[in-house]
Write a protein that holds these residues in place. Structure first.
Motif, PDB file in Angstrom:
ATOM      1  N   THR A  43       1.015  -1.176   0.094  1.00 28.49           N
ATOM      2  CA  THR A  43      -0.080  -0.124  -0.186  1.00 28.49           C
ATOM      3  C   THR A  43       0.663   1.182  -0.210  1.00 28.49           C
ATOM      4  OG1 THR A  43      -0.108   0.132   2.347  1.00 28.49           O
ATOM      5  CG2 THR A  43      -1.903  -1.375   1.308  1.00 28.49           C
ATOM      6  N   CYS A  44       2.127   1.258  -0.201  1.00 26.00           N
ATOM      7  CA  CYS A  44       2.931   2.571   0.173  1.00 26.00           C
ATOM      8  C   CYS A  44       2.555   3.324  -0.938  1.00 26.00           C
ATOM      9  CB  CYS A  44       4.515   2.013  -0.437  1.00 26.00           C
ATOM     10  SG  CYS A  44       5.218   1.047   1.216  1.00 26.00           S
ATOM     11  N   GLY A  45       2.254   2.987  -2.325  1.00 25.42           N
ATOM     12  CA  GLY A  45       1.952   3.769  -3.251  1.00 25.42           C
ATOM     13  C   GLY A  45       0.797   4.643  -3.104  1.00 25.42           C
ATOM     14  N   SER A  46      -0.298   4.059  -2.404  1.00 21.93           N
ATOM     15  CA  SER A  46      -1.443   4.772  -2.008  1.00 21.93           C
ATOM     16  C   SER A  46      -1.147   5.894  -0.949  1.00 21.93           C
ATOM     17  CB  SER A  46      -2.507   3.828  -1.502  1.00 21.93           C
ATOM     18  OG  SER A  46      -2.869   3.082  -2.442  1.00 21.93           O
ATOM     19  N   TYR A  47      -0.377   5.500  -0.098  1.00 21.33           N
ATOM     20  CA  TYR A  47       0.245   6.679   0.992  1.00 21.33           C
ATOM     21  C   TYR A  47       0.950   7.772   0.116  1.00 21.33           C
ATOM     22  CZ  TYR A  47      -1.012   3.985   5.050  1.00 21.33           C
ATOM     23  OH  TYR A  47      -1.575   3.241   6.160  1.00 21.33           O
ATOM     24  N   ALA A  48       1.724   7.313  -0.709  1.00 19.16           N
ATOM     25  CA  ALA A  48       2.333   8.412  -1.595  1.00 19.16           C
ATOM     26  C   ALA A  48       1.343   9.502  -2.493  1.00 19.16           C
ATOM     27  CB  ALA A  48       3.542   7.814  -2.648  1.00 19.16           C
ATOM     28  N   GLN A  49       0.332   8.746  -3.001  1.00 19.67           N
ATOM     29  CA  GLN A  49      -0.609   9.419  -3.907  1.00 19.67           C
ATOM     30  C   GLN A  49      -1.306  10.396  -3.083  1.00 19.67           C
ATOM     31  OE1 GLN A  49      -3.274   6.750  -5.776  1.00 19.67           O
ATOM     32  NE2 GLN A  49      -4.347   8.139  -6.778  1.00 19.67           N
ATOM     33  N   HIS A  50      -1.715   9.999  -2.031  1.00 20.65           N
ATOM     34  CA  HIS A  50      -2.665  10.900  -1.076  1.00 20.65           C
ATOM     35  C   HIS A  50      -2.033  11.311  -0.226  1.00 20.65           C
ATOM     36  CE1 HIS A  50      -6.115   8.967  -3.131  1.00 20.65           C
ATOM     37  NE2 HIS A  50      -5.625   7.980  -3.009  1.00 20.65           N
ATOM     38  N   GLY A  51      -0.743  11.355  -0.133  1.00 14.35           N
ATOM     39  CA  GLY A  51       0.055  12.319   0.930  1.00 14.35           C
ATOM     40  C   GLY A  51      -0.396  11.995   2.325  1.00 14.35           C
ATOM     41  N   LEU A  52      -0.208  10.865   2.726  1.00 18.38           N
ATOM     42  CA  LEU A  52      -0.602  10.168   4.148  1.00 18.38           C
ATOM     43  C   LEU A  52       0.454   9.664   4.755  1.00 18.38           C
ATOM     44  CD1 LEU A  52      -4.093   8.320   3.037  1.00 18.38           C
ATOM     45  CD2 LEU A  52      -3.630  10.791   3.881  1.00 18.38           C
ATOM     46  N   SER A  53       0.588   9.518   5.869  1.00 18.17           N
ATOM     47  CA  SER A  53       1.521   9.083   6.914  1.00 18.17           C
ATOM     48  C   SER A  53       1.282   7.861   7.505  1.00 18.17           C
ATOM     49  CB  SER A  53       2.072  10.178   7.853  1.00 18.17           C
ATOM     50  OG  SER A  53       2.475  11.406   7.333  1.00 18.17           O
ATOM     51  N   PRO A  54       1.969   6.654   7.363  1.00 19.42           N
ATOM     52  CA  PRO A  54       1.599   5.549   7.925  1.00 19.42           C
ATOM     53  C   PRO A  54       2.116   5.491   9.415  1.00 19.42           C
ATOM     54  CG  PRO A  54       3.335   5.121   6.451  1.00 19.42           C
ATOM     55  CD  PRO A  54       3.029   6.353   6.045  1.00 19.42           C
ATOM     56  N   VAL A  55       1.362   4.628  10.269  1.00 22.71           N
ATOM     57  CA  VAL A  55       2.098   4.774  11.687  1.00 22.71           C
ATOM     58  C   VAL A  55       2.688   3.332  11.582  1.00 22.71           C
ATOM     59  CG1 VAL A  55       1.624   4.503  14.152  1.00 22.71           C
ATOM     60  CG2 VAL A  55       0.388   6.294  12.691  1.00 22.71           C
ATOM     61  N   LEU A  56       4.230   3.289  11.455  1.00 17.85           N
ATOM     62  CA  LEU A  56       4.722   1.849  11.386  1.00 17.85           C
ATOM     63  C   LEU A  56       4.956   1.143  12.764  1.00 17.85           C
ATOM     64  CD1 LEU A  56       7.359   3.449   8.992  1.00 17.85           C
ATOM     65  CD2 LEU A  56       5.200   2.136   8.239  1.00 17.85           C
ATOM     66  N   GLY A  57       4.311  -0.013  12.625  1.00 14.85           N
ATOM     67  CA  GLY A  57       4.506  -0.679  14.135  1.00 14.85           C
ATOM     68  C   GLY A  57       5.191  -2.125  14.002  1.00 14.85           C
ATOM     69  N   SER A  58       5.948  -2.224  13.110  1.00 17.36           N
ATOM     70  CA  SER A  58       6.779  -3.586  13.197  1.00 17.36           C
ATOM     71  C   SER A  58       7.990  -3.531  12.389  1.00 17.36           C
ATOM     72  CB  SER A  58       5.943  -4.645  12.574  1.00 17.36           C
ATOM     73  OG  SER A  58       5.745  -4.543  10.809  1.00 17.36           O
ATOM     74  N   HIS A  59       8.951  -4.241  12.491  1.00 12.07           N
ATOM     75  CA  HIS A  59      10.321  -4.031  11.732  1.00 12.07           C
ATOM     76  C   HIS A  59      10.013  -4.463  10.300  1.00 12.07           C
ATOM     77  CE1 HIS A  59      14.756  -5.319  11.748  1.00 12.07           C
ATOM     78  NE2 HIS A  59      14.421  -4.145  11.130  1.00 12.07           N
ATOM     79  N   GLU A  60       9.135  -5.089   9.774  1.00  8.34           N
ATOM     80  CA  GLU A  60       8.769  -5.592   8.536  1.00  8.34           C
ATOM     81  C   GLU A  60       7.905  -3.943   7.860  1.00  8.34           C
ATOM     82  OE1 GLU A  60       8.796  -9.194  10.934  1.00  8.34           O
ATOM     83  OE2 GLU A  60       7.728  -7.218  11.243  1.00  8.34           O
ATOM     84  N   GLU A  61       7.395  -3.673   8.438  1.00  9.36           N
ATOM     85  CA  GLU A  61       6.699  -2.187   8.010  1.00  9.36           C
ATOM     86  C   GLU A  61       7.780  -1.162   7.628  1.00  9.36           C
ATOM     87  OE1 GLU A  61       3.421  -0.925  10.502  1.00  9.36           O
ATOM     88  OE2 GLU A  61       2.345  -2.621  10.176  1.00  9.36           O
ATOM     89  N   LEU A  62       8.579  -1.164   8.721  1.00 10.94           N
ATOM     90  CA  LEU A  62       9.636  -0.178   8.595  1.00 10.94           C
ATOM     91  C   LEU A  62      10.751  -0.419   7.395  1.00 10.94           C
ATOM     92  CD1 LEU A  62      10.827   0.202  12.307  1.00 10.94           C
ATOM     93  CD2 LEU A  62      10.202   1.985  10.712  1.00 10.94           C
ATOM     94  N   LEU A  63      10.943  -1.781   7.249  1.00  7.73           N
ATOM     95  CA  LEU A  63      11.695  -2.000   5.958  1.00  7.73           C
ATOM     96  C   LEU A  63      11.071  -1.640   4.703  1.00  7.73           C
ATOM     97  CD1 LEU A  63      13.245  -5.543   7.602  1.00  7.73           C
ATOM     98  CD2 LEU A  63      14.387  -3.403   7.146  1.00  7.73           C
ATOM     99  N   GLU A  64       9.831  -2.072   4.824  1.00  6.85           N
ATOM    100  CA  GLU A  64       9.163  -2.012   3.361  1.00  6.85           C
ATOM    101  C   GLU A  64       8.987  -0.324   3.089  1.00  6.85           C
ATOM    102  OE1 GLU A  64       4.742  -2.822   1.158  1.00  6.85           O
ATOM    103  OE2 GLU A  64       5.219  -3.932   3.217  1.00  6.85           O
ATOM    104  N   TRP A  65       8.545   0.391   4.048  1.00  2.95           N
ATOM    105  CA  TRP A  65       8.527   1.702   4.063  1.00  2.95           C
ATOM    106  C   TRP A  65       9.821   2.387   3.509  1.00  2.95           C
ATOM    107  CZ3 TRP A  65       4.554   5.109   3.022  1.00  2.95           C
ATOM    108  CH2 TRP A  65       5.023   6.429   2.971  1.00  2.95           C
ATOM    109  N   ALA A  66      10.813   1.796   4.065  1.00  8.08           N
ATOM    110  CA  ALA A  66      12.189   2.526   3.955  1.00  8.08           C
ATOM    111  C   ALA A  66      12.645   2.158   2.414  1.00  8.08           C
ATOM    112  CB  ALA A  66      13.175   2.052   4.758  1.00  8.08           C
ATOM    113  N   ALA A  67      12.284   0.924   2.025  1.00  5.11           N
ATOM    114  CA  ALA A  67      12.653   0.372   0.672  1.00  5.11           C
ATOM    115  C   ALA A  67      11.970   1.545  -0.427  1.00  5.11           C
ATOM    116  CB  ALA A  67      12.140  -1.115   0.324  1.00  5.11           C
ATOM    117  N   PHE A  68      10.541   1.523   0.099  1.00  2.00           N
ATOM    118  CA  PHE A  68       9.729   2.387  -0.832  1.00  2.00           C
ATOM    119  C   PHE A  68      10.425   3.720  -1.125  1.00  2.00           C
ATOM    120  CE2 PHE A  68       5.990   5.447  -1.780  1.00  2.00           C
ATOM    121  CZ  PHE A  68       5.677   4.619  -2.954  1.00  2.00           C
TER     122      PHE A  68
END
Length: 376
Positions: free
Chosen positions: A96-121
């Motif tokens: 879902t990273c692309g949707s966050y970028a498209q709409h200018g939203l900020s995810p609340v990251l709550g796991s190492h996996e989420e951090l890694l996916e967001w950082a890679a994006f």
């Protein structure tokens, strides 16, 4: 009339009145009490009153940060608050990273996996807003374990830096109970986390946290329930202004003799001659069936001509029966409005009578209500 009003011509439905001026006043009062910036939690359709009218009013009053639960809710806030920071509390679902970028939203990251996916994006060069980091200090629901968060914090050149964290937060489990020792433990644990992440704004206070002694305000607070008139200090007078009122019309009046059974399965029996009113409201409108009044259990009530009148029988899908024997005659007319929420029937009272909490009453407010927005 507000552009958000939804009243139907000649409607027999219940009417939900929302005071947006009171909503804004509550937001300002909480920010003043905290002595720092207050955001607004507008998840669950702004606790039932409507995301668009709530976010529009709050943004116009100067609120610059909002929290929602789902990505879809964030998109709705963005549509009416184009310059605000909008955090999505339930985290980053895969892909879902692309949707966050498209709409200018900020995810609340709550796991190492989420951090890694967001950082890679982010490393792809995508134009995204800073995310928030959620560290769990007691709830055991969402968020990094405190120890994991501290380990990552010590590696500031690692994934936290790559994820561009703009806020670190945690969530109280029992802030409404000032005597609960868990509060002090959470405050201490979160202080460790913030100390390990210097320079990153932090957020801990929820609605009741604003009234919790010894709780730092940090840079941002996150009131939700209290904004909408809920009492953040259970057992004490409510410091917030009421925001909603709910009324419904009387559809029919009748008198019954003693011994008459009323409603589905005859769960209430008249003990003498009683006057009953059937009102246009039921569990399909979000009013809990647990508010039913039976011979062995007291349920909900309505204010009829200012008099508290009990529900009798089972709350059905579209209708509730009320014993109006003690109400003034002038109020007992077909089409006359009775009050279900408002005045003496505040959210806590209604929640208790329905064997639930005010939060559930708010967030269950029905889509069938004619909605009337006042105050702004």
């Amino acid at each position: 009339m507000s552009i958000f009003d939804t009243a139907e011509t000649a409607s027999s439905s219940a009417t939900l009145t929302v005071d947006l001026a009171a909503l804004v006043a509550n937001w300002r009062a909480l920010g003043a009490r905290a002595g720092t910036e207050a955001s607004a939690v507008v998840k669950a359709n702004a606790y039932g009153i409507g995301i668009e009218p709530a976010a529009t009013a709050l943004a116009a009053a100067g609120c610059t940060s909002f929290f929602v639960a789902h990505l879809s809710e964030g998109i709705r806030v963005r549509a009416v608050a184009p310059d605000a920071t909008v955090y999505v509390l339930n985290g980053l679902l895969p892909g879902t990273c692309g949707s966050y970028a498209q709409h200018g939203l900020s995810p609340v990251l709550g796991s190492h996996e989420e951090l890694l996916e967001w950082a890679a994006f982010r490393q792809t060069g995508a134009n995204v807003r800073p995310a928030a980091l959620h560290v769990d200090t007691a709830m055991n629901r969402l968020g990094l374990w405190k120890g994991e968060g501290l380990t990552l914090a010590r590696e500031r050149s690692g994934v936290i830096s790559a994820a561009d964290i703009g806020l670190v937060m945690s969530h109280f489990a029992s802030s409404e109970d000032e005597a609960d020792p868990a509060n002090a433990r959470q405050i201490e644990a979160f202080a460790e986390v913030t100390a390990a992440l210097p320079g990153i704004p932090a957020s801990l206070k929820n609605s009741s946290g604003h009234f919790l002694k010894g709780c730092p305000s940090y840079q941002l607070t996150r009131p939700g329930y209290a904004l909408y008139g809920g009492n953040p200090t259970p057992g004490l007078p409510n410091p917030m202004q009421p925001v909603i009122g709910l009324t419904a019309p009387i559809l029919q009046l009748r008198e019954v003799e003693g011994g008459t059974q009323v409603g589905y399965n005859g769960r209430w029996t008249a003990k003498g001659r009683r006057k009953l009113a059937t009102i246009c409201l039921g569990y399909a409108d979000g009013y809990p069936r647990n508010a039913s009044g039976t011979g062995t259990s007291t349920g909900g009530s309505a204010l009829v001509g200012g008099v508290l009148c009990p529900f009798v029988g089972t709350v059905s899908m579209d209708l509730i029966i009320v014993d109006v024997s003690d109400a003034p005659i002038a109020a007992l007319q077909r089409g006359e409005l009775v009050t279900l929420i408002g005045g003496r029937l505040d959210l806590e009272t209604v929640g208790t009578s329905a064997k639930t909490i005010g939060y559930e009453i708010l967030t269950s407010l029905g889509r069938r209500y004619a909605r009337r927005y006042i105050g702004l």
